[in-house]
Each structure stands twice: as structure tokens, then as C-alpha cells.
Write a protein that holds these residues in place. Structure first.
Motif, PDB file in Angstrom:
ATOM      1  N   LEU A 260      -0.114   2.989  10.023  1.00 41.59           N
ATOM      2  CA  LEU A 260      -1.456   2.959   9.449  1.00 41.59           C
ATOM      3  C   LEU A 260      -1.596   4.035   8.372  1.00 41.59           C
ATOM      4  CD1 LEU A 260      -4.395   2.048   9.314  1.00 41.59           C
ATOM      5  CD2 LEU A 260      -4.877   3.451  11.321  1.00 41.59           C
ATOM      6  N   PHE A 261      -1.055   5.225   8.677  1.00 40.82           N
ATOM      7  CA  PHE A 261      -1.106   6.311   7.690  1.00 40.82           C
ATOM      8  C   PHE A 261      -0.419   5.858   6.400  1.00 40.82           C
ATOM      9  CE2 PHE A 261       0.689   9.849   5.410  1.00 40.82           C
ATOM     10  CZ  PHE A 261      -0.388  10.712   5.320  1.00 40.82           C
ATOM     11  N   GLU A 262       0.756   5.269   6.551  1.00 41.06           N
ATOM     12  CA  GLU A 262       1.538   4.848   5.385  1.00 41.06           C
ATOM     13  C   GLU A 262       0.772   3.803   4.555  1.00 41.06           C
ATOM     14  OE1 GLU A 262       5.488   3.726   6.473  1.00 41.06           O
ATOM     15  OE2 GLU A 262       6.035   3.216   4.405  1.00 41.06           O
ATOM     16  N   LEU A 263       0.175   2.881   5.264  1.00 41.76           N
ATOM     17  CA  LEU A 263      -0.588   1.811   4.599  1.00 41.76           C
ATOM     18  C   LEU A 263      -1.728   2.400   3.749  1.00 41.76           C
ATOM     19  CD1 LEU A 263      -0.017  -1.178   5.122  1.00 41.76           C
ATOM     20  CD2 LEU A 263      -1.926  -1.222   6.712  1.00 41.76           C
ATOM     21  N   LEU A 264      -2.460   3.328   4.356  1.00 38.18           N
ATOM     22  CA  LEU A 264      -3.608   3.924   3.642  1.00 38.18           C
ATOM     23  C   LEU A 264      -3.120   4.837   2.522  1.00 38.18           C
ATOM     24  CD1 LEU A 264      -5.881   4.764   6.711  1.00 38.18           C
ATOM     25  CD2 LEU A 264      -6.224   2.939   5.054  1.00 38.18           C
ATOM     26  N   PHE A 265      -2.040   5.577   2.784  1.00 41.57           N
ATOM     27  CA  PHE A 265      -1.512   6.506   1.767  1.00 41.57           C
ATOM     28  C   PHE A 265      -1.046   5.724   0.549  1.00 41.57           C
ATOM     29  CE2 PHE A 265       2.110   8.829  -0.065  1.00 41.57           C
ATOM     30  CZ  PHE A 265       1.456   9.999  -0.440  1.00 41.57           C
ATOM     31  N   GLU A 266      -0.349   4.608   0.823  1.00 37.78           N
ATOM     32  CA  GLU A 266       0.199   3.854  -0.306  1.00 37.78           C
ATOM     33  C   GLU A 266      -0.870   3.131  -1.107  1.00 37.78           C
ATOM     34  OE1 GLU A 266       3.649   2.001   1.347  1.00 37.78           O
ATOM     35  OE2 GLU A 266       4.763   3.858   0.964  1.00 37.78           O
ATOM     36  N   ALA A 267      -2.057   3.001  -0.565  1.00 34.79           N
ATOM     37  CA  ALA A 267      -3.156   2.373  -1.318  1.00 34.79           C
ATOM     38  C   ALA A 267      -3.729   3.338  -2.353  1.00 34.79           C
ATOM     39  CB  ALA A 267      -4.245   1.918  -0.362  1.00 34.79           C
ATOM     40  N   LYS A 268      -3.267   4.576  -2.339  1.00 34.60           N
ATOM     41  CA  LYS A 268      -3.650   5.591  -3.351  1.00 34.60           C
ATOM     42  C   LYS A 268      -5.160   5.693  -3.571  1.00 34.60           C
ATOM     43  CE  LYS A 268       0.574   5.503  -6.159  1.00 34.60           C
ATOM     44  NZ  LYS A 268       1.473   4.522  -5.641  1.00 34.60           N
ATOM     45  N   GLY A 269      -5.896   5.780  -2.493  1.00 35.74           N
ATOM     46  CA  GLY A 269      -7.338   6.010  -2.612  1.00 35.74           C
ATOM     47  C   GLY A 269      -8.166   4.737  -2.698  1.00 35.74           C
ATOM     48  N   SER A 270      -7.512   3.558  -2.774  1.00 32.61           N
ATOM     49  CA  SER A 270      -8.308   2.311  -2.798  1.00 32.61           C
ATOM     50  C   SER A 270      -8.645   1.907  -1.363  1.00 32.61           C
ATOM     51  CB  SER A 270      -7.531   1.138  -3.403  1.00 32.61           C
ATOM     52  OG  SER A 270      -6.795   1.548  -4.476  1.00 32.61           O
ATOM     53  N   ILE A 271      -9.650   1.046  -1.258  1.00 37.93           N
ATOM     54  CA  ILE A 271     -10.049   0.558   0.077  1.00 37.93           C
ATOM     55  C   ILE A 271      -8.993  -0.431   0.575  1.00 37.93           C
ATOM     56  CG2 ILE A 271     -11.778  -0.752   1.367  1.00 37.93           C
ATOM     57  CD1 ILE A 271     -13.840   0.200  -0.702  1.00 37.93           C
ATOM     58  N   VAL A 272      -8.576  -0.242   1.829  1.00 37.02           N
ATOM     59  CA  VAL A 272      -7.666  -1.216   2.438  1.00 37.02           C
ATOM     60  C   VAL A 272      -8.517  -2.054   3.406  1.00 37.02           C
ATOM     61  CG1 VAL A 272      -5.548  -1.571   3.758  1.00 37.02           C
ATOM     62  CG2 VAL A 272      -5.786   0.461   2.293  1.00 37.02           C
ATOM     63  N   PRO A 273      -8.630  -3.369   3.172  1.00 38.62           N
ATOM     64  CA  PRO A 273      -9.478  -4.191   4.033  1.00 38.62           C
ATOM     65  C   PRO A 273      -9.007  -4.157   5.484  1.00 38.62           C
ATOM     66  CG  PRO A 273      -8.765  -5.399   2.069  1.00 38.62           C
ATOM     67  CD  PRO A 273      -7.985  -4.132   2.093  1.00 38.62           C
ATOM     68  N   SER A 274      -9.986  -4.160   6.403  1.00 43.38           N
ATOM     69  CA  SER A 274      -9.653  -4.125   7.836  1.00 43.38           C
ATOM     70  C   SER A 274      -8.754  -5.299   8.203  1.00 43.38           C
ATOM     71  CB  SER A 274     -10.926  -4.201   8.675  1.00 43.38           C
ATOM     72  OG  SER A 274     -11.778  -3.170   8.299  1.00 43.38           O
TER      73      SER A 274
END
Ligand code: BTN
Length: 337
Positions: A15-29
Motif C-alpha cells: 500500500l505504501f508503494e502504491l501511494l508513494f508511486e502516485a507522487k501525490g495524486s489521489i489513488v482511488p480506493s
């Protein structure tokens, strides 16, 4: 309590990796639940766990989650450590302990159980921190870097001092590059700023006459302590990065950088003629050379000019009765010689 970023079968790390790689964009649930094969509720629990670790995550109602910038994060998050140390060639296994007697003890216990080189034990608070010569090492919770590492160096016992030198060099370089302060290196491995102590390092080794089984290097860096945090008796001789720079340091980032630089010196030591190459860098970086020093060894005190470092990392001091070589001792800088 012992926590590591690998709890939850690795889902927290993913989960951390997913959010980190989005570089500040919203990741949909929906994207997260799909990628992690988890329910919304399970994802919510993981988000709370990451927030508890200090990871800046914002919940955007009806949309998803986004991670804020990490540069200002002062917390040491075990999940972040695992992620940012994943490519470190030596230190890529981290144990995070909120409170412990001493991180040296955890690592020694693991060493005795044949644990591999490179384990890092980090603690926010030590109740019985150990310093050199049986002294205590005290710190304020959540403000410093307090950790020990397990090393299995291919060195003779008489060369263990080289680990001390490498670790001191790594701390000095990190504090200059990452925190922008004029850190000084006092032989063998105290790091000072404007003459006051910023960091202490304790290396302990076990082995036989011709073989080192393991070494434990423990490092305590005063990062974000304020003047009043220091016990009164050391307030005039100790300092912190915050006191020196006026800025709170991102502790996780300083730790990751320090472990990267330390690993590169350990790799250098393993290379052909590596000890000589490391010593060359150390001799340039060590601020003791050329200083008038006081040296305390056991019950004896000597004064003189620190003139050089030997191949095994010992300090040579020119005293009124001639040159003396110290393999280990307490040194105080008096002034330029
Ligand atoms: C010194 O006397 O200058 C050495 C201090 C070393 C302190 C560190 S903090 C992490 C590790 N755990 C300990 O108990 N001591 C070392």
C-alpha cells in the motif's frame, strides 16, 4: 513491542508503494482494493496503521487516498525504512522497537543466534543505553537516531577499529550532506559540531585471536533535541542538529542516507586495498589530525599533537616524551597545534 514494516503479510508495504508511486495524486480506493485483493475495510485499517507510523496520508472522501511529501516527516516509520532501504547492499533488514533497554543487546542476541550481517535495530527510546567505557547514553524519545547494526566483517580482531572509523566517517558525511551542518570527526568516531558532541558510536566485537565472528556498531545521533532536553550536566558539551541548524531534520531520511553511506564504506573495506582507500578518506576527514590533544587511556593522561593515523586505524600523538600510538582511547581536542 517489536514492529516491522512487513507485518500484514506485506500488504502495508504494498500500500505504501502504491501511494508513494502516485507522487501525490489521489489513488482511488477501488484501485487499492483491487491491487491488494483486500476489502475497503481492510485497506482502511492499513491506512490507519501507516498514519500511526507517521506516514502523511490524506483520505479524500468518495475518492481515495493520497500521500503527502515525505521530506518534512520527522517520524521513523518502519514501513518507510523497509522501502527506502530495499536497495541497500548491506542494511536491508530493519527491526523497529518503540522502547528497549539497549539496541546493542538486541543485536548481540541475534548475532549469537547466527543472524546474518546487516540487521538494523532502531529504537525510539533506550532505558539503558550504553556508551563507551561503561558510561550511560541518554536520549529523548522520538527525537534522535538510536540504532545498532550487525556486521560480520572479514577482518582480523586488530582491524576492528576500521569499522569504527568507517561509521564515524559515514555519520560526518551524512550530517554535512543531509543536514548542512559543519560536522567534525574526532578520532576514532565521535562526531562534533563547533566542539560539542553530536553523535556517539560504540562498537563491540566477538571472536577469536585470528577471526571476528561479529561486530555490533551502535550509533546515537542527537538530531532534533532542544537545549532543555539535555541533562544539565552535559548541556555545555553536547549539541544536536536542530540546535546547530535551527531546522528539524527528517529523521527517517537522515537514517536512510547514513546507512547508505555506511554500507558504501563497508563495501569499500571488502575490496582489494579497500582498507587503505578508506583510510585515505578518513585521514582527510578526521579533524583530530594537526590538533593539540589530551588523550586519556585507562588511568593515564597524555597531551601532545595528533600527527597521523596508522594502517590499523590507531592514533599517533607526538608527546613531550616522543611518539605514542593509541589503538583506543578517549581524545579531547584542545586547539590547533
Ligand atoms: C559513546 O560513549 O560516545 C558511545 C555512545 C553509543 C550510543 C549508541 S545509541 C545506540 C546504541 N545502543 C546503545 O546502548 N548504545 C549505542
Amino acid at each position: 513491542m517489536v514492529r516491522s514494516g512487513n507485518e500484514d503479510g506485506g500488504s502495508r508495504a504494498k500500500l505504501f508503494e502504491l501511494l508513494f508511486e502516485a507522487k501525490g495524486s489521489i489513488v482511488p480506493s477501488s484501485h487499492i482494493t483491487e491491487r491488494l485483493s483486500l476489502t475497503r475495510q481492510a485497506v482502511f485499517k492499513l491506512i490507519c496503521a501507516l498514519k500511526d507510523e507517521g506516514v502523511p496520508i490524506e483520505s479524500i472522501p468518495q475518492k481515495g487516498y493520497k500521500m503527502g511529501g515525505l521530506d518534512g516527516v520527522q517520524a521513523v516509520s518502519p514501513t518507510m525504512l523497509d522501502f527506502f532501504l530495499r536497495d541497500n547492499p548491506v542494511f536491508n533488514k530493519c527491526i523497529y522497537v518503540k522502547e528497549i533497554d539497549s539496541t546493542q543487546k538486541i543485536i548481540k542476541k541475534l548475532a549469537a543466534q547466527d543472524a546474518p550481517e546487516g540487521i538494523v535495530a532502531f529504537s525510539e527510546m533506550q532505558t539503558d543505553g550504553r556508551g563507551r567505557r561503561g558510561r550511560n547514553w541518554k536520549g529523548t524519545p522520538d527525537k534522535n537516531l538510536t540504532f545498532s547494526v550487525l556486521l560480520r566483517p572479514n577482518l582480523m580482531p586488530c582491524e576492528v577499529q576500521l569499522l569504527n572509523l568507517a561509521s564515524g566517517l559515514a555519520v560526518k558525511e551524512t550530517l554535512i550532506k543531509e543536514c548542512g551542518i559543519p560536522a567534525e570527526l574526532k578520532w576514532p568516531n565521535d562526531v562534533l559540531c563547533r566542539g560539542k558532541k553530536l553523535c556517539g558510536i560504540l562498537s563491540e566485537a566477538a571472536g577469536e585471536a585470528d577471526k571476528v565472528y561479529y561486530a555490533v556498531t551502535g550509533i546515537g545521533v542527537n538530531l532534533n533535541m532542544e537545549k532543555d532536553d539535555f541533562p544539565e550536566d552535559i548541556r555545555d558539551i553536547a549539541t544536536s542538529v536542530f540546535i546547530e541548524s535551527g531546522a528539524k531534520a527528517p529523521r527517517w531520511k537522515v537514517l536512510v542516507r547514513l546507512l547508505d553511506i555506511f554500507a558504501s564504506y563497508l563495501k569499500l573495506l571488502e575490496a582489494k586495498n579497500g582498507a587503505e582507500s578508506m583510510l585515505k578518506i578518513y585521514r582527510t576527514g578526521c579533524d583530530t589530525i594537526g590538533k593539540h590533544v589530551k588523550v586519556i587511556q585507562d588511568d593515564d593522561t597524555f597531551t601532545g599533537e595528533a600527527v597521523r593515523i596508522t594502517q590499523q586505524g590507531a592514533l599517533v600523538v607526538l608527546t613531550p616524551s616522543g611518539e605514542m600510538t593509541f589503538a583506543a582511547a578517549d581524545v579531547f581536542h584542545l586547539r590547533e597545534a
